[in-house]
Design a protein around this motif. Structure first.
Motif, PDB file in Angstrom:
ATOM      1  N   VAL A 183      13.158   8.599  -7.166  1.00  0.00           N
ATOM      2  CA  VAL A 183      12.865   7.247  -6.710  1.00  0.00           C
ATOM      3  C   VAL A 183      13.988   6.289  -7.070  1.00  0.00           C
ATOM      4  O   VAL A 183      14.771   6.518  -7.994  1.00  0.00           O
ATOM      5  CB  VAL A 183      11.534   6.726  -7.317  1.00  0.00           C
ATOM      6  N   ILE A 184      14.057   5.216  -6.305  1.00  0.00           N
ATOM      7  CA  ILE A 184      14.929   4.092  -6.617  1.00  0.00           C
ATOM      8  C   ILE A 184      14.055   3.043  -7.278  1.00  0.00           C
ATOM      9  O   ILE A 184      13.143   2.500  -6.655  1.00  0.00           O
ATOM     10  CB  ILE A 184      15.594   3.524  -5.350  1.00  0.00           C
ATOM     11  N   CYS A 185      14.298   2.818  -8.549  1.00  0.00           N
ATOM     12  CA  CYS A 185      13.494   1.865  -9.318  1.00  0.00           C
ATOM     13  C   CYS A 185      14.134   0.485  -9.193  1.00  0.00           C
ATOM     14  O   CYS A 185      15.183   0.212  -9.776  1.00  0.00           O
ATOM     15  CB  CYS A 185      13.440   2.320 -10.769  1.00  0.00           C
ATOM     16  N   GLN A 186      13.515  -0.370  -8.407  1.00  0.00           N
ATOM     17  CA  GLN A 186      14.035  -1.704  -8.175  1.00  0.00           C
ATOM     18  C   GLN A 186      13.271  -2.708  -9.035  1.00  0.00           C
ATOM     19  O   GLN A 186      12.046  -2.776  -8.983  1.00  0.00           O
ATOM     20  CB  GLN A 186      13.921  -2.079  -6.694  1.00  0.00           C
ATOM     21  N   VAL A 187      14.006  -3.470  -9.819  1.00  0.00           N
ATOM     22  CA  VAL A 187      13.419  -4.436 -10.744  1.00  0.00           C
ATOM     23  C   VAL A 187      13.755  -5.836 -10.238  1.00  0.00           C
ATOM     24  O   VAL A 187      14.917  -6.222 -10.182  1.00  0.00           O
ATOM     25  CB  VAL A 187      13.957  -4.231 -12.175  1.00  0.00           C
ATOM     26  N   MET A 188      12.729  -6.578  -9.863  1.00  0.00           N
ATOM     27  CA  MET A 188      12.916  -7.882  -9.231  1.00  0.00           C
ATOM     28  C   MET A 188      12.333  -8.988 -10.102  1.00  0.00           C
ATOM     29  O   MET A 188      11.202  -8.880 -10.588  1.00  0.00           O
ATOM     30  CB  MET A 188      12.253  -7.897  -7.843  1.00  0.00           C
ATOM     31  N   ALA A 189      13.113 -10.025 -10.304  1.00  0.00           N
ATOM     32  CA  ALA A 189      12.659 -11.164 -11.102  1.00  0.00           C
ATOM     33  C   ALA A 189      11.552 -11.911 -10.381  1.00  0.00           C
ATOM     34  O   ALA A 189      11.560 -12.025  -9.147  1.00  0.00           O
ATOM     35  CB  ALA A 189      13.822 -12.104 -11.376  1.00  0.00           C
ATOM     36  N   VAL A 190      10.581 -12.409 -11.139  1.00  0.00           N
ATOM     37  CA  VAL A 190       9.482 -13.200 -10.584  1.00  0.00           C
ATOM     38  C   VAL A 190       9.868 -14.674 -10.664  1.00  0.00           C
ATOM     39  O   VAL A 190      10.174 -15.162 -11.761  1.00  0.00           O
ATOM     40  CB  VAL A 190       8.178 -12.944 -11.356  1.00  0.00           C
ATOM     41  N   PRO A 191       9.881 -15.386  -9.554  1.00  0.00           N
ATOM     42  CA  PRO A 191      10.260 -16.804  -9.580  1.00  0.00           C
ATOM     43  C   PRO A 191       9.412 -17.615 -10.557  1.00  0.00           C
ATOM     44  O   PRO A 191       8.191 -17.436 -10.631  1.00  0.00           O
ATOM     45  CB  PRO A 191      10.019 -17.249  -8.130  1.00  0.00           C
ATOM     46  N   ASP A 192      10.085 -18.459 -11.320  1.00  0.00           N
ATOM     47  CA  ASP A 192       9.438 -19.367 -12.284  1.00  0.00           C
ATOM     48  C   ASP A 192       8.758 -18.641 -13.448  1.00  0.00           C
ATOM     49  O   ASP A 192       8.014 -19.260 -14.203  1.00  0.00           O
ATOM     50  CB  ASP A 192       8.406 -20.270 -11.582  1.00  0.00           C
ATOM     51  N   ARG A 193       8.980 -17.347 -13.585  1.00  0.00           N
ATOM     52  CA  ARG A 193       8.411 -16.582 -14.717  1.00  0.00           C
ATOM     53  C   ARG A 193       9.458 -15.604 -15.234  1.00  0.00           C
ATOM     54  O   ARG A 193       9.471 -14.434 -14.864  1.00  0.00           O
ATOM     55  CB  ARG A 193       7.140 -15.855 -14.286  1.00  0.00           C
ATOM     56  N   GLU A 236       0.798  -1.220   0.000  1.00  0.00           N
ATOM     57  CA  GLU A 236       0.000   0.000   0.000  1.00  0.00           C
ATOM     58  C   GLU A 236       0.836   1.277   0.000  1.00  0.00           C
ATOM     59  O   GLU A 236       0.349   2.335  -0.399  1.00  0.00           O
ATOM     60  CB  GLU A 236      -0.931  -0.004   1.215  1.00  0.00           C
ATOM     61  N   GLU A 237       2.093   1.215   0.440  1.00  0.00           N
ATOM     62  CA  GLU A 237       2.900   2.420   0.557  1.00  0.00           C
ATOM     63  C   GLU A 237       4.004   2.515  -0.488  1.00  0.00           C
ATOM     64  O   GLU A 237       4.811   3.446  -0.459  1.00  0.00           O
ATOM     65  CB  GLU A 237       3.513   2.495   1.965  1.00  0.00           C
ATOM     66  N   VAL A 238       4.043   1.559  -1.398  1.00  0.00           N
ATOM     67  CA  VAL A 238       5.084   1.532  -2.429  1.00  0.00           C
ATOM     68  C   VAL A 238       4.433   1.399  -3.804  1.00  0.00           C
ATOM     69  O   VAL A 238       3.688   0.445  -4.041  1.00  0.00           O
ATOM     70  CB  VAL A 238       6.059   0.357  -2.201  1.00  0.00           C
ATOM     71  N   PRO A 239       4.675   2.337  -4.724  1.00  0.00           N
ATOM     72  CA  PRO A 239       4.185   2.142  -6.092  1.00  0.00           C
ATOM     73  C   PRO A 239       4.824   0.893  -6.694  1.00  0.00           C
ATOM     74  O   PRO A 239       6.052   0.736  -6.661  1.00  0.00           O
ATOM     75  CB  PRO A 239       4.657   3.409  -6.821  1.00  0.00           C
ATOM     76  N   ALA A 240       4.006   0.007  -7.228  1.00  0.00           N
ATOM     77  CA  ALA A 240       4.530  -1.254  -7.753  1.00  0.00           C
ATOM     78  C   ALA A 240       3.700  -1.700  -8.945  1.00  0.00           C
ATOM     79  O   ALA A 240       2.478  -1.515  -8.973  1.00  0.00           O
ATOM     80  CB  ALA A 240       4.517  -2.331  -6.661  1.00  0.00           C
ATOM     81  N   TYR A 241       4.373  -2.290  -9.910  1.00  0.00           N
ATOM     82  CA  TYR A 241       3.660  -2.840 -11.060  1.00  0.00           C
ATOM     83  C   TYR A 241       4.435  -4.031 -11.619  1.00  0.00           C
ATOM     84  O   TYR A 241       5.611  -4.242 -11.303  1.00  0.00           O
ATOM     85  CB  TYR A 241       3.418  -1.778 -12.139  1.00  0.00           C
ATOM     86  N   VAL A 242       3.749  -4.798 -12.449  1.00  0.00           N
ATOM     87  CA  VAL A 242       4.351  -5.985 -13.073  1.00  0.00           C
ATOM     88  C   VAL A 242       4.606  -5.676 -14.542  1.00  0.00           C
ATOM     89  O   VAL A 242       3.711  -5.249 -15.270  1.00  0.00           O
ATOM     90  CB  VAL A 242       3.420  -7.211 -12.939  1.00  0.00           C
ATOM     91  N   LEU A 243       5.854  -5.882 -14.955  1.00  0.00           N
ATOM     92  CA  LEU A 243       6.283  -5.569 -16.313  1.00  0.00           C
ATOM     93  C   LEU A 243       6.681  -6.866 -17.021  1.00  0.00           C
ATOM     94  O   LEU A 243       7.371  -7.707 -16.444  1.00  0.00           O
ATOM     95  CB  LEU A 243       7.488  -4.629 -16.250  1.00  0.00           C
TER      96      LEU A 243
END
Length: 276
Positions: free
Chosen positions: A236-246, A113-120
């Protein structure tokens, strides 16, 4: 195996390696900006004829041993080495870009709720987002799926020339193209990805220039500045995190230094979303 792309990649990477970097004498009469073909072949332990055929897009299917030797000779990074293997058809598997987002990932977004987040996805299409990302990025839910593409937004912007005058924004654009290059190597048969690249090559000279460099790098953490019409500029610090198994999906988070004005701006933006 994509012979033309492989040949182009080898030529460009060879031009970016200096003789001094691999322990060879330079000399004043070199007409080649980087290594000569003969020097690459020598460093990789193969015949000059074999290497020339690879650069001309008419060579045989290179083995993993040959590719490893070329990666060492050309001093490729981990991302570039993986790209080389994909272009040569030597990837462990042939993945595909899917259209769905795992339900568990959607649940995770709803709790942030406190962090802008999206799936790319690998095409730079935004597949899912939370309310704060929607508020920060200007109404993700008000555009169609076909136009909700980050890299298209960057290079089709009417302010693209001004965009490249900003060092951080220019770095982001360059990194995005390098990342898209890597995606093309991983998903060579994806028609939507091919169509996106073709579209941008035809419509954006800035994209075409960056694409011609054949730089390859997987996007990870990066800083960027976002301007919001109400709360102003947010670093902002744009952190890009891999999705497990995808491998085709990544979770992108926008965070700010705790206690900074940008941190407060994100909090103010959240209050706006709660009150609207």
């Amino acid at each position: 195996m994509n012979r033309d792309e492989l040949a182009d990649f080898l030529r460009i990477r060879r031009a970016h390696v200096t003789p001094a970097e691999v322990g060879l004498p330079g000399g004043d009469r070199r007409r080649t900006p980087g290594l000569r073909r003969q020097e690459v072949a020598q460093l990789a332990g193969m015949s000059i004829d074999y290497y020339i055929r690879l650069e001309q897009g008419r060579g045989p299917h290179p083995s993993r041993q040959v590719l490893n030797a070329l990666a060492r000779a050309l001093m490729l990074s981990q991302d570039e080495r993986a790209h080389l293997f994909h272009l040569a058809g030597q990837a462990v598997e042939s993945p595909r870009i899917r259209e769905d987002v795992p339900e568990s990932l959607l649940h995770l977004l709803s709790f942030m709720e406190e962090v802008p987040a999206y799936v790319l996805d690998a095409r730079y299409d935004i597949r899912a987002w939370n309310p704060l990302a929607n508020a920060l990025m200007g109404g993700l839910d008000s555009v169609t799926d076909e136009t909700r593409n980050v890299i298209r937004w960057v290079f089709m912007s009417p302010d693209i020339t001004k965009h490249f005058e900003d060092e951080e924004k220019s770095r982001f654009a360059r990194a995005s193209v390098a990342d898209l290059r890597a995606a093309m190597g991983r998903y060579p048969d994806d028609r939507k990805l091919q169509a996106l690249v073709t579209e941008l090559l035809g419509l954006s000279p800035h994209f075409a220039e960056l694409w011609s460099r054949h730089e390859v790098e997987i996007r990870r953490q990066q800083r960027k500045r976002v301007t919001h019409p109400v709360v102003g500029e947010i670093d902002v610090i744009c952190q890009v995190m891999a999705v497990p198994d995808r491998d085709d999906l990544r979770l992108v988070l926008y965070t700010a230094e705790p206690g900074s004005p940008s941190h407060q701006a994100l909090r103010d933006l959240r209050q706006l979303t709660l009150s609207s």
